[in-house]
Write an enzyme that holds these catalytic residues in place. Sequence first.
Site, PDB file in Angstrom:
ATOM      1  N   HIS A 174       0.869  -1.377  -0.232  1.00 41.70           N
ATOM      2  CA  HIS A 174       0.180  -0.099  -0.430  1.00 41.70           C
ATOM      3  C   HIS A 174       0.782   1.224   0.210  1.00 41.70           C
ATOM      4  O   HIS A 174       1.832   1.575   0.789  1.00 41.70           O
ATOM      5  CB  HIS A 174      -1.017   0.145   1.381  1.00 41.70           C
ATOM      6  CG  HIS A 174      -1.659   1.441   0.981  1.00 41.70           C
ATOM      7  ND1 HIS A 174      -2.414   1.018   2.657  1.00 41.70           N
ATOM      8  CD2 HIS A 174      -2.928   1.003   0.256  1.00 41.70           C
ATOM      9  CE1 HIS A 174      -3.562   1.680   1.883  1.00 41.70           C
ATOM     10  NE2 HIS A 174      -3.712   1.855   0.413  1.00 41.70           N
ATOM     11  N   ASP A 178      -5.732   4.515   4.208  1.00 40.98           N
ATOM     12  CA  ASP A 178      -7.049   4.907   3.698  1.00 40.98           C
ATOM     13  C   ASP A 178      -7.992   5.010   4.456  1.00 40.98           C
ATOM     14  O   ASP A 178      -7.239   4.487   5.760  1.00 40.98           O
ATOM     15  CB  ASP A 178      -7.418   3.078   3.504  1.00 40.98           C
ATOM     16  CG  ASP A 178      -7.210   2.638   1.739  1.00 40.98           C
ATOM     17  OD1 ASP A 178      -6.795   3.829   1.354  1.00 40.98           O
ATOM     18  OD2 ASP A 178      -7.079   1.487   2.083  1.00 40.98           O
ATOM     19  N   HIS A 253     -14.140   4.541   0.406  1.00 43.27           N
ATOM     20  CA  HIS A 253     -12.815   5.229   1.722  1.00 43.27           C
ATOM     21  C   HIS A 253     -12.373   6.364   0.551  1.00 43.27           C
ATOM     22  O   HIS A 253     -12.983   6.659  -0.533  1.00 43.27           O
ATOM     23  CB  HIS A 253     -12.324   3.911   1.926  1.00 43.27           C
ATOM     24  CG  HIS A 253     -10.750   3.078   0.672  1.00 43.27           C
ATOM     25  ND1 HIS A 253     -11.757   2.737  -0.034  1.00 43.27           N
ATOM     26  CD2 HIS A 253      -9.639   4.019   0.255  1.00 43.27           C
ATOM     27  CE1 HIS A 253     -10.695   2.139  -1.076  1.00 43.27           C
ATOM     28  NE2 HIS A 253      -9.277   3.262  -0.877  1.00 43.27           N
ATOM     29  N   HIS A 255      -8.910   7.408   0.176  1.00 45.41           N
ATOM     30  CA  HIS A 255      -6.904   6.660  -0.178  1.00 45.41           C
ATOM     31  C   HIS A 255      -6.090   7.985  -0.412  1.00 45.41           C
ATOM     32  O   HIS A 255      -6.656   9.195  -0.975  1.00 45.41           O
ATOM     33  CB  HIS A 255      -6.809   6.372  -1.639  1.00 45.41           C
ATOM     34  CG  HIS A 255      -5.419   5.575  -1.471  1.00 45.41           C
ATOM     35  ND1 HIS A 255      -5.014   4.928  -1.199  1.00 45.41           N
ATOM     36  CD2 HIS A 255      -4.441   6.489  -2.672  1.00 45.41           C
ATOM     37  CE1 HIS A 255      -3.613   4.805  -1.309  1.00 45.41           C
ATOM     38  NE2 HIS A 255      -3.284   5.606  -2.079  1.00 45.41           N
TER      39      HIS A 255
END
Length: 281
Positions: A174, A178, A253, A255
């Site tokens: 990642h 998030d 969500h 990011h």
Amino acid sequence: MALIRPTGKHRRPSRISRTTASAAGVAALTTTGVISGLAAPALAADASADHASTGLTQAIAINDTLADEIDAQAAAQKQAANDAAAQKKAEEAARQKAAEQKRKAEAAAKEKAEAKAKKEAEAKAAKEAKERARERAARDAERKRLNAYVAPVAGSYVSTSYKAGGGMWSSGSHTGIDFHAASGTSVQAVGAGTVVEAGWGGAYGNNIVIKMNDGTYTQYGHLSSISVTVGQAVTPGQQIGLSGSTGNSSGPHLHFEARTGAEYGSDIDPLAYLRSHGVSV
């Protein structure tokens, strides 16, 4: 022929002196026979007549009255002169007093005007100083606000951490964090900067990239809508879009990434980035 004795240059004979001199003059005239020759019939007719009937005493009395009048006139003139001098002195004193009162009144008025002007100047200076202080405080507050940082989603939390592994990410981990956010939740700029990208970003879906005033970059992905344009300046906490699930997303969500450059691959730890700017997340 002298009927009275000579007097001093500045001294008129007294009434007694004048009367005595007049009587002596009459006696002298009688001795020489002047009066005897001229008034013999009268003297012969009435040898017992006193000198009062001759008119000499009357003449002496008239002369005394005239002298008294002259004395009275002189005294009146002297008194008038004294009165005039006193009046002139009183008028001069009154004039000086009025001038002094005027001077004092003018001095008092000037002092009052100066005090008023000083008070007004001090009030004006105080007002201006207060206004400058207010303006300075406003500038400081604005500077502080512009230098402040906030979380991209208010009241949220991190649902996926930085560098988390998994097959969902092409890099194998990642590249951001998030924030939990239902679709349509307000997304805000974390600090002051300028929008350098606003639109479709491939796997990021609808995304926004902002060049921050400190030279770093922040990215906001998977948005359902965008409310800023490229080149637009933004401030901390300003809404820039709404959260969603566009692009490569498993659900609604936000990011969020922090980068040293505008391009993919220059990412840094976004959580540490926010905390270094005073954001409590």
